[in-house]
Design a protein around this motif. Structure first.
Motif, PDB file in Angstrom:
ATOM      1  N   ASP A 293       0.782  -1.185   0.105  1.00  0.00           N
ATOM      2  CA  ASP A 293      -0.004  -0.005  -0.033  1.00  0.00           C
ATOM      3  C   ASP A 293       0.921   1.360   0.164  1.00  0.00           C
ATOM      4  O   ASP A 293       0.276   2.268  -0.132  1.00  0.00           O
ATOM      5  CB  ASP A 293      -0.752  -0.136   1.329  1.00  0.00           C
ATOM      6  CG  ASP A 293      -0.264   0.046   2.344  1.00  0.00           C
ATOM      7  OD1 ASP A 293      -0.656   0.402   3.468  1.00  0.00           O
ATOM      8  OD2 ASP A 293       0.874  -0.755   2.559  1.00  0.00           O
ATOM      9  N   ALA A 294       2.173   1.270   0.162  1.00  0.00           N
ATOM     10  CA  ALA A 294       2.903   2.412   0.027  1.00  0.00           C
ATOM     11  C   ALA A 294       3.273   3.092  -1.393  1.00  0.00           C
ATOM     12  O   ALA A 294       3.694   2.290  -2.328  1.00  0.00           O
ATOM     13  CB  ALA A 294       4.160   2.146   0.770  1.00  0.00           C
ATOM     14  N   VAL A 295       3.061   4.142  -1.471  1.00  0.00           N
ATOM     15  CA  VAL A 295       3.222   4.696  -3.024  1.00  0.00           C
ATOM     16  C   VAL A 295       4.728   5.569  -3.026  1.00  0.00           C
ATOM     17  O   VAL A 295       4.592   6.581  -2.090  1.00  0.00           O
ATOM     18  CB  VAL A 295       1.959   5.764  -3.240  1.00  0.00           C
ATOM     19  CG1 VAL A 295       2.495   6.467  -4.502  1.00  0.00           C
ATOM     20  CG2 VAL A 295       0.774   5.055  -3.379  1.00  0.00           C
ATOM     21  N   PRO A 296       5.611   5.125  -3.556  1.00  0.00           N
ATOM     22  CA  PRO A 296       6.919   5.786  -3.836  1.00  0.00           C
ATOM     23  C   PRO A 296       6.565   7.058  -4.173  1.00  0.00           C
ATOM     24  O   PRO A 296       6.074   7.521  -5.100  1.00  0.00           O
ATOM     25  CB  PRO A 296       7.849   5.146  -4.827  1.00  0.00           C
ATOM     26  CG  PRO A 296       6.939   3.739  -4.979  1.00  0.00           C
ATOM     27  CD  PRO A 296       5.341   4.038  -4.719  1.00  0.00           C
ATOM     28  N   ILE A 297       7.144   8.372  -3.605  1.00  0.00           N
ATOM     29  CA  ILE A 297       6.946   9.728  -3.969  1.00  0.00           C
ATOM     30  C   ILE A 297       7.331  10.102  -5.100  1.00  0.00           C
ATOM     31  O   ILE A 297       6.986  11.137  -5.830  1.00  0.00           O
ATOM     32  CB  ILE A 297       7.035  10.705  -2.695  1.00  0.00           C
ATOM     33  CG1 ILE A 297       8.718  10.391  -2.088  1.00  0.00           C
ATOM     34  CG2 ILE A 297       6.410  10.409  -1.345  1.00  0.00           C
ATOM     35  CD1 ILE A 297       9.094  11.405  -1.347  1.00  0.00           C
ATOM     36  N   ASN A 298       8.262   9.328  -5.686  1.00  0.00           N
ATOM     37  CA  ASN A 298       8.880   9.784  -6.871  1.00  0.00           C
ATOM     38  C   ASN A 298       7.913   9.749  -8.106  1.00  0.00           C
ATOM     39  O   ASN A 298       7.679  10.244  -9.275  1.00  0.00           O
ATOM     40  CB  ASN A 298      10.142   9.049  -7.333  1.00  0.00           C
ATOM     41  CG  ASN A 298       9.798   7.498  -7.329  1.00  0.00           C
ATOM     42  OD1 ASN A 298       9.428   6.940  -6.619  1.00  0.00           O
ATOM     43  ND2 ASN A 298      10.358   7.063  -8.718  1.00  0.00           N
ATOM     44  N   LEU A 299       6.961   8.859  -7.774  1.00  0.00           N
ATOM     45  CA  LEU A 299       5.699   8.618  -8.767  1.00  0.00           C
ATOM     46  C   LEU A 299       5.089  10.030  -8.813  1.00  0.00           C
ATOM     47  O   LEU A 299       4.271  10.292  -9.856  1.00  0.00           O
ATOM     48  CB  LEU A 299       4.698   7.550  -8.391  1.00  0.00           C
ATOM     49  CG  LEU A 299       5.369   6.202  -8.576  1.00  0.00           C
ATOM     50  CD1 LEU A 299       4.106   5.227  -8.255  1.00  0.00           C
ATOM     51  CD2 LEU A 299       5.960   6.037  -9.667  1.00  0.00           C
ATOM     52  N   LEU A 300       5.038  10.958  -7.820  1.00  0.00           N
ATOM     53  CA  LEU A 300       4.192  11.938  -7.791  1.00  0.00           C
ATOM     54  C   LEU A 300       4.907  13.246  -8.180  1.00  0.00           C
ATOM     55  O   LEU A 300       4.328  14.250  -8.132  1.00  0.00           O
ATOM     56  CB  LEU A 300       3.782  12.284  -6.479  1.00  0.00           C
ATOM     57  CG  LEU A 300       3.269  11.095  -5.761  1.00  0.00           C
ATOM     58  CD1 LEU A 300       2.903  11.459  -4.229  1.00  0.00           C
ATOM     59  CD2 LEU A 300       2.013  10.525  -6.392  1.00  0.00           C
ATOM     60  N   ALA A 301       6.131  13.008  -8.773  1.00  0.00           N
ATOM     61  CA  ALA A 301       6.925  14.081  -9.413  1.00  0.00           C
ATOM     62  C   ALA A 301       6.217  15.145 -10.271  1.00  0.00           C
ATOM     63  O   ALA A 301       6.482  16.327 -10.527  1.00  0.00           O
ATOM     64  CB  ALA A 301       8.255  13.420  -9.973  1.00  0.00           C
ATOM     65  N   PRO A 302       5.407  14.377 -11.288  1.00  0.00           N
ATOM     66  CA  PRO A 302       4.838  15.302 -12.311  1.00  0.00           C
ATOM     67  C   PRO A 302       3.897  16.541 -11.705  1.00  0.00           C
ATOM     68  O   PRO A 302       3.671  17.317 -12.584  1.00  0.00           O
ATOM     69  CB  PRO A 302       4.091  14.467 -13.090  1.00  0.00           C
ATOM     70  CG  PRO A 302       4.866  12.918 -12.859  1.00  0.00           C
ATOM     71  CD  PRO A 302       5.127  13.177 -11.536  1.00  0.00           C
TER      72      PRO A 302
END
Lengths: 376, 376
Positions: A193-202
């Protein structure tokens, strides 16, 4: 533009059995005052409006009053998603009508990709969703983790990005690297369930809900607002509040605290001090707070909780700093062995420093008699 | 103008444990077709949208879909009140937004007095209310009966009457003189809850909900539309549907039936016939209907319900037309008295015409043994 970022209201929540209705109302009132003082252009709520899928009528009425005041009376745009504690179906009723007054409530994954545009900002409202919904939406049975799903979600959102605008994601999940506390409910297990924050870079800013401590994630532009209230003793030292986000000329964020109507505190001391009015007064102990007490005593104290509850009307729980003094094992005497009632009353006396009352003795006698007669 | 009058949808209702979701959906679909064929200008729903205060998610989603289709897609004005089965708080969320598209949902007594005006008609939407609400609203502790409350309500409404217009009341209560059936829930007792119809004389038409039989009240202009579905075996012979009301030049009403997706029927016969495929076929028995069965046999039949359920997948219940044949009292023999197991197996044989199986005998033996050993 300037917007207020909040999340995790958990209307209907209880704290060790205490109803937090008044605390919720007080916090909401402060939130509205802050929104007005800060002259925000919109209010963003990142999930967990309610504390449960099927909230009590009182919580339903409280949310209804609050969204009416913000959106219909103050005419503030309201951007909202459901969290893992909310029922998408129950919360979502009426959302088609809400849009007419700039109240955008997304509860289905399919609603996440149409941005809400305000001034120079595109808001993407991503509701809390289950993996099976992502598999259905993307028609992809291979989606096994939230990380895979969010990767696809972000790709899909980027197709709607208008160049030159700022892009804000509103979402409700656990971002990898955040510290958990014990008042969020963990739904998934095993790190899926953990979302890596680099995915949110956009995104220029990510307005998150789910984690109740605003400082759980040390990121400048991917932020948890935290809850408005302290929901556990472990949150006693946290500061609760909302974030005010400015987008012009670039994203900047500042925090506005919400004062707790009644504080949450842990206190430690000797029983004799903590039940002594003079001591409490001279030491400025807040007797109105929701209070967890750690006793330094090691002896058994009869009815300790009841005495502490008398001094602290919002007493939550008691524990021992140093445990109980080891009970000196005593030999059981022959006379005790012949009389179970004597064995029981001697034990009671050792443990409580008082003797059995006549009524208690009567109950014990009857119970022993029954046990003796029907020895199954 | 022309409007459709319906009530008592009871979304979420079950019939002897069977989910009526598909039946509800089919009936709703027919209702929409009728509204379109009849080119109505509005849809009036007189309470009991849901079957319970806290409906299941499925029922919530069903109502949401349906009101969206009527009001947002077909753009039909929707006039609605809560009934005694609905929670005013839960149903009422969003009502402030609904009004923007001519969806008027009244769930509080205080909302009843502001008429909704359409063409030449003033609609007064009176939600189901409890007497304490009337006492609060009228600031009159002397209100003890629904009759007293409705008298005051009508007086108050009349102050808003515009002369020359027609006045329609939408309400949810039991009108004196109506026949009750067993599928409405009776809330009040002792006749306090019956409203004398002469109180309703100021209105040109009264669109009522609560009673499920459209013919329960023999009045031309004070009408129950009845429910869309048959909710009990006692309603097997009723015709369900909606009323179409024309107001111009004066009130006229006609009925449009709703076909039941699966019928509700009572059938009577011999067990051997009702479980015989040839008999059922040649007698054109509807095996798909929700079926209550009255057996004419008088003998004990093992597993009768199971056999009937095999023939009627929507089997509801079984009863006996002539009771069971009187059991011939037999003398208990000395050998039976000495052996409880023999007494039991003889009784079982008499009652079922079969003998105890080895497994059954074992269970009986063990039970008798235990009873014998712990004779408390």
């Amino acid at each position: 533009m300037r917007f207020l970022h909040t999340a995790d209201w958990h209307l209907g929540r209880r704290l060790f059995g205490y109803d937090l209705y008044e605390e919720q109302r007080d916090a909401m009132r402060q939130l509205i005052e802050i929104a007005q003082e800060e002259k925000v252009d919109a209010v963003v709520v990142a999930g967990d409006l309610y504390d449960r899928q099927n909230p009590a009528e009182q919580a339903v009425a409280q949310l209804a009053d609050f969204i009416q005041e913000i959106n219909l009376e103050l005419k503030l745009p309201l951007l909202m998603i459901n969290g893992n504690h909310d029922s998408a179906v129950r919360l979502g009723v009426g959302n088609q009508w809400y849009q007419q007054t700039n109240f955008y409530l997304h509860t289905q994954l399919s609603q996440a990709f149409e941005p809400i545009e305000m001034e120079n900002v595109q808001f993407f409202l991503l509701p809390y969703f289950e993996l099976y919904e992502a598999r259905q939406f993307f028609e992809d049975d291979q989606i096994r983790t939230l990380e895979q799903a969010i990767t696809l979600v972000v790709e899909q959102m980027q197709k709607h990005f208008v160049a030159g605008k700022q892009h804000v994601l509103v979402a409700h999940f656990f971002a990898a690297g955040s510290q958990r506390s014990d008042s969020e409910t963990t739904i998934s297990v095993g790190g899926l369930d953990a979302v890596p924050i680099n995915l949110l870079a956009p995104f220029d800013y990510v307005a998150l809900g789910h984690v109740h401590n605003k400082d759980a994630l040390q990121q400048k532009l991917v932020r948890y607002s935290g809850s408005l209230l302290k929901f556990s003793l472990s949150e006693a030292h946290q500061t609760k509040g909302v974030l005010i986000v400015d987008t012009d000329p670039q994203i900047s964020v500042h925090f506005r605290p919400i004062k707790q109507l009644h504080e949450v505190q842990n206190i430690q001391g000797e029983f004799s001090d903590l039940t002594n009015n003079d001591y409490l007064r001279t030491h400025h102990v807040d007797q109105t707070a929701y209070t967890g007490i750690v006793l330094e005593d090691t002896n058994v104290i009869s009815n300790a909780s009841q005495y502490l509850r008398d001094k602290f009307p919002r007493f939550l729980m008691m524990s021992r700093a140093h445990g109980l003094a080891t009970y000196t094992e005593k030999k059981i005497t022959a006379s005790q062995l012949q009389s179970p009632l004597k064995l029981l009353s001697d034990f009671y006396e050792d443990a409580t420093q008082t003797t059995l009352s006549t009524a208690q003795k009567k109950v014990a006698e009857n119970a022993l008699k029954e046990a003796d007669e029907c020895d199954l």
